[in-house]
Design a protein around this motif. Structure first.
Motif, PDB file in Angstrom:
ATOM      1  N   CYS A 133     -52.567  41.156  26.450  1.00  0.00           N
ATOM      2  CA  CYS A 133     -52.142  42.538  26.691  1.00  0.00           C
ATOM      3  C   CYS A 133     -51.019  42.565  27.702  1.00  0.00           C
ATOM      4  O   CYS A 133     -50.813  41.614  28.443  1.00  0.00           O
ATOM      5  N   GLN A 138     -54.455  48.888  27.812  1.00  0.00           N
ATOM      6  CA  GLN A 138     -54.796  48.156  26.596  1.00  0.00           C
ATOM      7  C   GLN A 138     -56.149  47.458  26.756  1.00  0.00           C
ATOM      8  O   GLN A 138     -56.927  47.393  25.811  1.00  0.00           O
ATOM      9  N   ALA A 141     -58.747  50.051  26.184  1.00  0.00           N
ATOM     10  CA  ALA A 141     -58.865  50.332  24.745  1.00  0.00           C
ATOM     11  C   ALA A 141     -59.669  49.236  24.047  1.00  0.00           C
ATOM     12  O   ALA A 141     -60.481  49.520  23.161  1.00  0.00           O
ATOM     13  N   TYR A 145     -63.322  49.658  22.170  1.00  0.00           N
ATOM     14  CA  TYR A 145     -63.575  49.174  20.808  1.00  0.00           C
ATOM     15  C   TYR A 145     -64.762  48.213  20.769  1.00  0.00           C
ATOM     16  O   TYR A 145     -65.651  48.331  19.921  1.00  0.00           O
ATOM     17  N   LEU A 151     -61.881  53.343  18.243  1.00  0.00           N
ATOM     18  CA  LEU A 151     -60.502  52.873  18.124  1.00  0.00           C
ATOM     19  C   LEU A 151     -59.564  53.909  18.726  1.00  0.00           C
ATOM     20  O   LEU A 151     -59.592  55.081  18.361  1.00  0.00           O
ATOM     21  N   SER A 152     -58.759  53.480  19.691  1.00  0.00           N
ATOM     22  CA  SER A 152     -57.806  54.387  20.330  1.00  0.00           C
ATOM     23  C   SER A 152     -56.540  53.621  20.666  1.00  0.00           C
ATOM     24  O   SER A 152     -56.567  52.414  20.862  1.00  0.00           O
ATOM     25  N   ARG A 153     -55.446  54.344  20.728  1.00  0.00           N
ATOM     26  CA  ARG A 153     -54.171  53.760  21.118  1.00  0.00           C
ATOM     27  C   ARG A 153     -53.864  54.175  22.553  1.00  0.00           C
ATOM     28  O   ARG A 153     -53.884  55.359  22.860  1.00  0.00           O
ATOM     29  N   SER A 155     -51.972  55.307  25.822  1.00  0.00           N
ATOM     30  CA  SER A 155     -50.820  56.183  25.990  1.00  0.00           C
ATOM     31  C   SER A 155     -49.575  55.380  26.308  1.00  0.00           C
ATOM     32  O   SER A 155     -49.588  54.556  27.215  1.00  0.00           O
ATOM     33  N   PRO A 156     -48.460  55.605  25.583  1.00  0.00           N
ATOM     34  CA  PRO A 156     -47.221  54.875  25.892  1.00  0.00           C
ATOM     35  C   PRO A 156     -46.713  55.171  27.292  1.00  0.00           C
ATOM     36  O   PRO A 156     -46.051  54.363  27.898  1.00  0.00           O
ATOM     37  N   SER A 159     -47.783  52.506  29.812  1.00  0.00           N
ATOM     38  CA  SER A 159     -47.607  51.128  29.378  1.00  0.00           C
ATOM     39  C   SER A 159     -46.881  50.213  30.369  1.00  0.00           C
ATOM     40  O   SER A 159     -46.797  49.035  30.143  1.00  0.00           O
TER      41      SER A 159
END
Length: 162
Positions: A133, A138, A141, A145, A151-153, A155-156, A159
């Protein structure tokens, strides 16, 4: 059904990455128990000479401290279900590489966190990791999971590794 995990957070101690993972675990109420090394740099460096007696030579001061810190590190990595190893950009973290190797030797799965600038230098460490990562978000996340199947993305906007 939730999977409960004990996760050891290894590596770099100069940024807030551990807090960001802890905040994410709390925010999502994940069944995760976080452990880690002593992150007070001075206490970690001075524990041996403070507890066992002062040393005139830096090698022996470091030697005593490293052994006392190893008691904690080996015990907690040995008890962990998963290890997260963070390599920061500012310092060489030989201890982080050692912790990754120790986890691999025990057969404990580990996740590596580092910026793209370290991809080549850490290729062997990354090759043994089950995930690589760039951000603490991440990692959260992945923990969502693995523990809940959610399941999630990430936040940009979160990052950038601080």
């Amino acid at each position: 059904m939730d999977v409960e995990l004990t996760v050891y957070l290894a590596g770099e101690i100069h940024t807030d990455w551990r807090d960001r993972i802890a905040d994410g675990v709390d925010e999502h109420d994940l069944p995760v128990d976080l452990t880690g090394p002593v992150t007070d740099h001075a206490a970690s460096d001075d524990c041996g000479s403070t507890i066992l007696g002062a040393e005139d030579r830096p090698f022996w001061k470091d030697h005593k401290g490293a052994k006392l810190n190893a008691i904690r590190t080996r015990t907690l990595i040995g008890e962990a279900d998963l290890v997260v190893v963070r390599f920061g950009g500012e310092y060489r973290q030989w201890n982080a590489a050692f912790d990754a190797g120790y986890a691999a030797a025990l057969g404990t799965p580990y996740i590596v966190v580092h910026g793209a600038e370290h991809a080549h230098a850490l290729k062997e460490v990354d090759a043994q990791a089950l995930a690589v990562c760039e951000t603490p978000e991440q990692v959260v996340a992945i923990l969502r999971y693995v523990t809940r199947g959610e399941l999630s993305r990430p936040s940009p906007s979160l990052s950038v590794v601080r």
